[in-house]
Design a protein around this motif. Sequence first.
Motif, PDB file in Angstrom:
ATOM      1  N   PRO A  23       0.552  -0.857  -0.167  1.00 20.34           N
ATOM      2  CA  PRO A  23      -0.044  -0.140   0.026  1.00 20.34           C
ATOM      3  C   PRO A  23       0.688   1.182   0.218  1.00 20.34           C
ATOM      4  CG  PRO A  23      -0.198  -1.114   2.394  1.00 20.34           C
ATOM      5  CD  PRO A  23       0.686  -2.102   1.295  1.00 20.34           C
ATOM      6  N   PRO A  24      -0.156   2.574  -0.567  1.00 24.01           N
ATOM      7  CA  PRO A  24       1.250   3.347  -0.784  1.00 24.01           C
ATOM      8  C   PRO A  24       2.097   4.059   0.692  1.00 24.01           C
ATOM      9  CG  PRO A  24      -1.095   3.730  -1.533  1.00 24.01           C
ATOM     10  CD  PRO A  24      -0.613   2.835  -0.812  1.00 24.01           C
ATOM     11  N   GLU A  25       1.526   3.487   2.252  1.00 24.33           N
ATOM     12  CA  GLU A  25       1.794   4.240   3.046  1.00 24.33           C
ATOM     13  C   GLU A  25       3.682   3.771   3.201  1.00 24.33           C
ATOM     14  OE1 GLU A  25      -1.405   1.282   4.111  1.00 24.33           O
ATOM     15  OE2 GLU A  25      -1.942   3.026   3.217  1.00 24.33           O
ATOM     16  N   VAL A  26       3.303   2.312   2.487  1.00 25.46           N
ATOM     17  CA  VAL A  26       4.736   1.781   2.782  1.00 25.46           C
ATOM     18  C   VAL A  26       5.852   2.483   1.472  1.00 25.46           C
ATOM     19  CG1 VAL A  26       6.309  -0.929   2.315  1.00 25.46           C
ATOM     20  CG2 VAL A  26       3.490  -0.860   2.766  1.00 25.46           C
ATOM     21  N   ARG A  27       6.740   2.577   2.219  1.00 19.80           N
ATOM     22  CA  ARG A  27       7.801   3.957   1.740  1.00 19.80           C
ATOM     23  C   ARG A  27       8.748   3.408   1.915  1.00 19.80           C
ATOM     24  NH1 ARG A  27       4.241   8.541   4.016  1.00 19.80           N
ATOM     25  NH2 ARG A  27       2.648   8.813   2.956  1.00 19.80           N
ATOM     26  N   THR A  28       9.288   3.086   3.146  1.00 18.46           N
ATOM     27  CA  THR A  28      10.904   2.484   3.054  1.00 18.46           C
ATOM     28  C   THR A  28      11.485   0.775   3.104  1.00 18.46           C
ATOM     29  OG1 THR A  28      10.600   2.459   5.607  1.00 18.46           O
ATOM     30  CG2 THR A  28      11.189   4.766   4.442  1.00 18.46           C
ATOM     31  N   ASP A  31       9.597  -0.242   6.354  1.00 23.57           N
ATOM     32  CA  ASP A  31       7.895   0.060   6.468  1.00 23.57           C
ATOM     33  C   ASP A  31       8.170  -1.624   5.481  1.00 23.57           C
ATOM     34  OD1 ASP A  31       7.045   2.294   7.497  1.00 23.57           O
ATOM     35  OD2 ASP A  31       7.189   3.171   5.343  1.00 23.57           O
ATOM     36  N   TRP A  35       5.644  -4.333   6.584  1.00 20.82           N
ATOM     37  CA  TRP A  35       3.875  -5.063   6.228  1.00 20.82           C
ATOM     38  C   TRP A  35       3.841  -6.243   5.376  1.00 20.82           C
ATOM     39  CZ3 TRP A  35       3.621  -6.204   0.837  1.00 20.82           C
ATOM     40  CH2 TRP A  35       2.219  -6.284   0.277  1.00 20.82           C
TER      41      TRP A  35
END
Length: 83
Positions: A23-28, A31, A35
């Motif tokens: 999902p978009p909130e997984v950025r690094t 993260d 996830w």
Amino acid sequence: MKVKYFAWVRERIGKSEETVEPPPEVRTVDDLIGWLAKRGETYAYAFETPKVIRAAIDHAHVRPDAMIAGAREIAFFPPMTGG
């Protein structure tokens, strides 16, 4: 993106690679590890100690805070020792 697993990370998850769409909130990288760890028991076991997991984005070693946007491939593996 393609995610590859090596050594005991692969053994614990039970596969060497897969394609995922986080999902978009997984950025690094960190993260992404968090996830992935929520995807089931085998992932939770593989990533139970995230500080020891090493990562590479498109064949370049990266830190846990590295951004994953635009990555084609992310690889996870345990620490390596030389000899």
